[in-house]
Design an enzyme around this catalytic site. Structure first.
Site, PDB file in Angstrom:
ATOM      1  N   ASP A 183       0.861  -1.202  -0.249  1.00 53.04           N
ATOM      2  CA  ASP A 183       0.027   0.100   0.102  1.00 53.04           C
ATOM      3  C   ASP A 183       0.799   1.407   0.039  1.00 53.04           C
ATOM      4  O   ASP A 183       0.395   2.533   0.199  1.00 53.04           O
ATOM      5  CB  ASP A 183      -0.990   0.008   1.368  1.00 53.04           C
ATOM      6  CG  ASP A 183      -0.369  -0.035   2.578  1.00 53.04           C
ATOM      7  OD1 ASP A 183       1.017  -0.479   2.541  1.00 53.04           O
ATOM      8  OD2 ASP A 183      -0.856   0.160   3.587  1.00 53.04           O
ATOM      9  N   TRP A 212      16.279   9.495 -27.521  1.00 58.46           N
ATOM     10  CA  TRP A 212      16.163   9.093 -28.919  1.00 58.46           C
ATOM     11  C   TRP A 212      14.824   8.922 -29.128  1.00 58.46           C
ATOM     12  O   TRP A 212      14.307   9.239 -30.313  1.00 58.46           O
ATOM     13  CB  TRP A 212      17.300   7.982 -29.317  1.00 58.46           C
ATOM     14  CG  TRP A 212      16.953   7.254 -30.484  1.00 58.46           C
ATOM     15  CD1 TRP A 212      16.442   6.416 -31.125  1.00 58.46           C
ATOM     16  CD2 TRP A 212      17.723   8.273 -31.680  1.00 58.46           C
ATOM     17  NE1 TRP A 212      16.758   6.380 -32.593  1.00 58.46           N
ATOM     18  CE2 TRP A 212      17.365   7.342 -32.790  1.00 58.46           C
ATOM     19  CE3 TRP A 212      18.410   9.290 -31.938  1.00 58.46           C
ATOM     20  CZ2 TRP A 212      17.886   7.631 -34.229  1.00 58.46           C
ATOM     21  CZ3 TRP A 212      19.079   9.550 -33.177  1.00 58.46           C
ATOM     22  CH2 TRP A 212      18.575   8.938 -34.147  1.00 58.46           C
ATOM     23  N   THR A 213      14.078   7.938 -28.374  1.00 65.53           N
ATOM     24  CA  THR A 213      12.725   7.482 -28.648  1.00 65.53           C
ATOM     25  C   THR A 213      11.737   8.642 -28.340  1.00 65.53           C
ATOM     26  O   THR A 213      10.770   8.769 -29.199  1.00 65.53           O
ATOM     27  CB  THR A 213      12.572   6.341 -28.021  1.00 65.53           C
ATOM     28  OG1 THR A 213      13.550   5.362 -28.080  1.00 65.53           O
ATOM     29  CG2 THR A 213      11.107   5.687 -28.329  1.00 65.53           C
ATOM     30  N   ASP A 264      16.859  17.656 -16.869  1.00 65.85           N
ATOM     31  CA  ASP A 264      17.962  17.356 -17.858  1.00 65.85           C
ATOM     32  C   ASP A 264      17.219  17.226 -19.231  1.00 65.85           C
ATOM     33  O   ASP A 264      16.256  16.211 -19.489  1.00 65.85           O
ATOM     34  CB  ASP A 264      18.831  16.162 -17.946  1.00 65.85           C
ATOM     35  CG  ASP A 264      19.836  15.742 -18.897  1.00 65.85           C
ATOM     36  OD1 ASP A 264      20.505  16.637 -19.028  1.00 65.85           O
ATOM     37  OD2 ASP A 264      19.765  14.706 -19.366  1.00 65.85           O
ATOM     38  N   ASP A 266      16.843  16.306 -22.888  1.00 63.98           N
ATOM     39  CA  ASP A 266      17.554  15.239 -24.000  1.00 63.98           C
ATOM     40  C   ASP A 266      16.761  15.518 -25.318  1.00 63.98           C
ATOM     41  O   ASP A 266      16.237  14.391 -25.734  1.00 63.98           O
ATOM     42  CB  ASP A 266      17.859  13.952 -23.645  1.00 63.98           C
ATOM     43  CG  ASP A 266      18.476  12.987 -24.016  1.00 63.98           C
ATOM     44  OD1 ASP A 266      19.260  13.571 -25.393  1.00 63.98           O
ATOM     45  OD2 ASP A 266      18.924  11.844 -23.881  1.00 63.98           O
ATOM     46  N   GLU A 268      16.693  15.045 -28.847  1.00 60.76           N
ATOM     47  CA  GLU A 268      17.487  14.597 -29.865  1.00 60.76           C
ATOM     48  C   GLU A 268      16.709  14.592 -31.319  1.00 60.76           C
ATOM     49  O   GLU A 268      16.004  13.595 -31.660  1.00 60.76           O
ATOM     50  CB  GLU A 268      17.869  13.242 -29.689  1.00 60.76           C
ATOM     51  CG  GLU A 268      18.630  13.072 -28.399  1.00 60.76           C
ATOM     52  CD  GLU A 268      19.356  11.479 -28.149  1.00 60.76           C
ATOM     53  OE1 GLU A 268      19.138  10.667 -29.068  1.00 60.76           O
ATOM     54  OE2 GLU A 268      19.554  11.342 -26.764  1.00 60.76           O
ATOM     55  N   TYR A 269      17.048  15.687 -32.242  1.00 58.49           N
ATOM     56  CA  TYR A 269      17.713  16.903 -31.860  1.00 58.49           C
ATOM     57  C   TYR A 269      17.103  18.094 -32.491  1.00 58.49           C
ATOM     58  O   TYR A 269      16.159  17.874 -33.478  1.00 58.49           O
ATOM     59  CB  TYR A 269      19.182  16.698 -32.905  1.00 58.49           C
ATOM     60  CG  TYR A 269      19.935  15.501 -32.312  1.00 58.49           C
ATOM     61  CD1 TYR A 269      20.759  15.807 -31.097  1.00 58.49           C
ATOM     62  CD2 TYR A 269      19.993  14.434 -32.934  1.00 58.49           C
ATOM     63  CE1 TYR A 269      21.425  14.516 -30.756  1.00 58.49           C
ATOM     64  CE2 TYR A 269      20.671  13.080 -32.442  1.00 58.49           C
ATOM     65  CZ  TYR A 269      21.537  13.389 -31.242  1.00 58.49           C
ATOM     66  OH  TYR A 269      22.316  12.212 -30.894  1.00 58.49           O
ATOM     67  N   MET A 341      27.219  14.267 -25.695  1.00 62.87           N
ATOM     68  CA  MET A 341      27.180  12.791 -26.018  1.00 62.87           C
ATOM     69  C   MET A 341      28.278  12.496 -26.983  1.00 62.87           C
ATOM     70  O   MET A 341      28.128  12.060 -28.039  1.00 62.87           O
ATOM     71  CB  MET A 341      25.646  12.541 -26.556  1.00 62.87           C
ATOM     72  CG  MET A 341      24.590  12.507 -25.570  1.00 62.87           C
ATOM     73  SD  MET A 341      23.236  12.057 -26.259  1.00 62.87           S
ATOM     74  CE  MET A 341      22.692  13.580 -27.076  1.00 62.87           C
ATOM     75  N   TYR A 343      29.832  10.221 -27.951  1.00 66.60           N
ATOM     76  CA  TYR A 343      29.986   8.877 -28.587  1.00 66.60           C
ATOM     77  C   TYR A 343      29.000   8.616 -29.691  1.00 66.60           C
ATOM     78  O   TYR A 343      28.468   9.421 -30.242  1.00 66.60           O
ATOM     79  CB  TYR A 343      29.568   7.954 -27.232  1.00 66.60           C
ATOM     80  CG  TYR A 343      28.567   8.185 -26.169  1.00 66.60           C
ATOM     81  CD1 TYR A 343      27.269   8.325 -27.004  1.00 66.60           C
ATOM     82  CD2 TYR A 343      28.728   8.801 -25.133  1.00 66.60           C
ATOM     83  CE1 TYR A 343      26.243   8.811 -26.031  1.00 66.60           C
ATOM     84  CE2 TYR A 343      27.841   9.094 -24.485  1.00 66.60           C
ATOM     85  CZ  TYR A 343      26.608   9.144 -24.761  1.00 66.60           C
ATOM     86  OH  TYR A 343      25.338   9.654 -24.042  1.00 66.60           O
TER      87      TYR A 343
END
Length: 511
Positions: A183, A212-213, A264, A266, A268-269, A341, A343
């Site tokens: 509960d 991304w999604t 934050d 994010d 993209e983009y 990012m 990478y």
């Protein structure tokens, strides 16, 4: 008239007496602490409930049937606001001194990868972090933040409220070894984040929006002043004020208050470069800046009310083409730091190659490619951002806890597969072309470190993978310190091994 005055006076007097009695009855009701001594009649809150001590007790948690505590109505006591806090009972984290060290915790990691925040604690990794981003919150077609439980259809309509705050965690899964009750109004990852913060008072926890999604609706939501205000207000109401939708017996007003210390973004983009189904506009370049300005304005206003600080950051693309589509000098003024990012410079989406590095520190003059691709490396990313006006101290470099790879790779003249053609993306545990560090480090392959790019790769005559290990990370730490950058962060915790090898390596950014 006199009689009426007497009646009115009596009503006022009774109301005043009632208020006085209620004020006296509302005893201090702060979060239970094992170190605190509670005498008979003292109150504490524990797992979302109010408790009153029946006799002297210390280090005995409320809840035991025959224990020293009895559950009482929440109205009998009130929490003592923490100075400089929001009254949630969760201390405000102190600002970071020196360089930042952060990571992302992926909402869905609790499923296939079976990675929970308890894993972070067991490996000792929580002590290494100054901030933790929870990924992701969605921005829906109506231009607002919300939490639903719905499988993503590709239209940006998904969500997992079950993982966020509805799933019960057992004792052996929980950060503090205390399981959720059926509960409890706050369960799931959010409650684990709350417990993690109580164990690590300096840790800042952020909700990361988009990814991304779920970046489909940013462009529309950021398009006008009214839509920006509506989006920001909804996100703050949901995540910072903690007003969660009621579902599965959980949620409610203020239930998640204090879990998140900031937001934050994010996206993209802006302008171009994400999923083909995303909304795009040339005006995104300015609207991205305006959206961050609105987030900063509303967070600052709430901070003034609550006498505490709320943080605002953004995760940005590292390609020079994506940097060109934003205004780094302007938008960075509204941010506490910027997660770059650094990478995914190259990967299996170019299915036939040529093979290349996904997170190299420097460019290789003999690498294949033309135009902007030649500047897909960390050093050129940093140069592009600083040339565009972003302060170096706000740049936080991204470290991947995963690798990118191809298969059917030709050996090439140096017999190491570098810059060679491929037949397809390499098979991965969850997705072709990508796999976690904990998987890649066990592959029986020859490893190499490029003398110019400083990037690691492995090749077994068929598969080529590029990723970071502690040695590569040490090189990037040295670079960040030499350039006066803001620190490091990683994507994402569930890609690391059971000993948190990479997280501890990135922790070397701090003395």
């Amino acid at each position: 008239m006199y009689a009426m005055k007497s009646v009115l006076y009596g009503v006022v007097l009774c109301a005043a007496m009632s208020f006085s009695m209620n004020a006296q009855a509302a005893a201090a009701c702060d979060s239970w602490s094992a170190a605190t001594v509670y005498t008979q009649g003292k109150y504490a809150t524990y797992q979302g409930k109010a408790w009153r001590a029946k006799w002297y007790t210390q280090n005995e948690a409320p809840g035991a049937q025959w224990g020293p505590w009895e559950e009482r109505p929440a109205s009998e006591c009130t929490a003592t606001p923490t100075p400089g806090g929001d009254g949630s009972g969760i201390p405000e984290p102190s600002p970071t001194v020196g360089m930042h060290h952060g990571s992302y915790f992926a909402q869905w990691g609790i499923y296939g990868r079976n990675y929970k925040l308890r894993n972070l604690v067991d490996a000792g990794g929580d002590k290494k972090l100054t901030f933790l981003n929870y990924a992701f919150g969605n921005v829906y077609a109506n231009g607002e933040c919300n939490i639903v439980t719905r499988t993503e259809t590709g239209n940006g309509d998904g969500g997992d409220g079950w993982a966020d705050y509805q799933r019960g965690f057992a004792e052996n899964e929980s950060v503090d070894g205390v399981g959720d009750n059926w509960d409890d109004k706050l369960k799931g990852n959010f409650n684990q984040l709350k417990k993690l913060k109580l164990k690590n008072p300096g840790l800042k926890v952020m909700i990361s929006l988009g990814g991304w999604t779920w970046s489909k609706n940013f462009s529309k939501a950021a398009a006008t002043d009214a839509s920006r205000k509506a989006l920001v207000s909804s996100c703050i109401n949901l995540y910072i004020k903690g007003n969660l939708p009621v579902a599965e017996g959980t949620g409610g007003t203020g239930v998640a208050k204090g879990v998140f210390d900031g937001i934050d973004i994010d996206w993209e983009y802006p302008v171009a470069g994400g999923l083909a189904s995303n909304g795009y506009s040339a005006a995104d370049k300015q609207n991205f800046t305006l959206l961050l300005a609105e987030f900063r304005s509303q967070l600052t206003a709430l901070g003034a009310t609550n006498k505490r600080r709320y943080y605002l950051t953004a995760a940005i693309g590292s390609g020079v083409d994506k940097i060109r589509n934003t205004e780094p000098a302007l938008y960075s003024a509204y941010l506490d730091w910027v997660n770059v990012m650094s990478y995914d410079y190259h990967g299996g989406w170019d299915a036939t190659g040529p093979t290349n590095f996904q997170s190299n520190l420097y460019a290789d003059p003999v690498a294949p490619g033309t135009g902007d691709i030649l500047k897909y490396n960390i050093h050129d990313t940093v140069q592009a951002l600083t040339a565009a006006g972003m302060p170096k101290a706000k740049i936080v470099l991204g470290i991947p806890f995963y690798g990118r790879g191809w298969r059917g790779v030709a050996a090439g003249p140096d017999k190491n597969g570098l810059y060679q053609s491929a037949s397809s993306a390499a098979p991965g545990t969850f997705e072709a072309g990508i796999d976690d560090y904990k998987v890649l480090k066990l592959k029986r392959s020859t490893s190499y470190v490029h003398p110019v790019t400083k990037q690691l790769w492995i090749y077994d005559g068929n598969e080529f993978w590029s990723y970071d290990d502690p040695v590569v990370i040490a090189t990037k730490i040295a670079y960040a310190k030499e350039k006066g950058l803001g620190g490091l962060f990683s994507w994402s915790l569930d890609g690391d091994d059971a000993n948190a090898t990479l997280l501890k390596a990135t922790g070397g950014i701090r003395p």
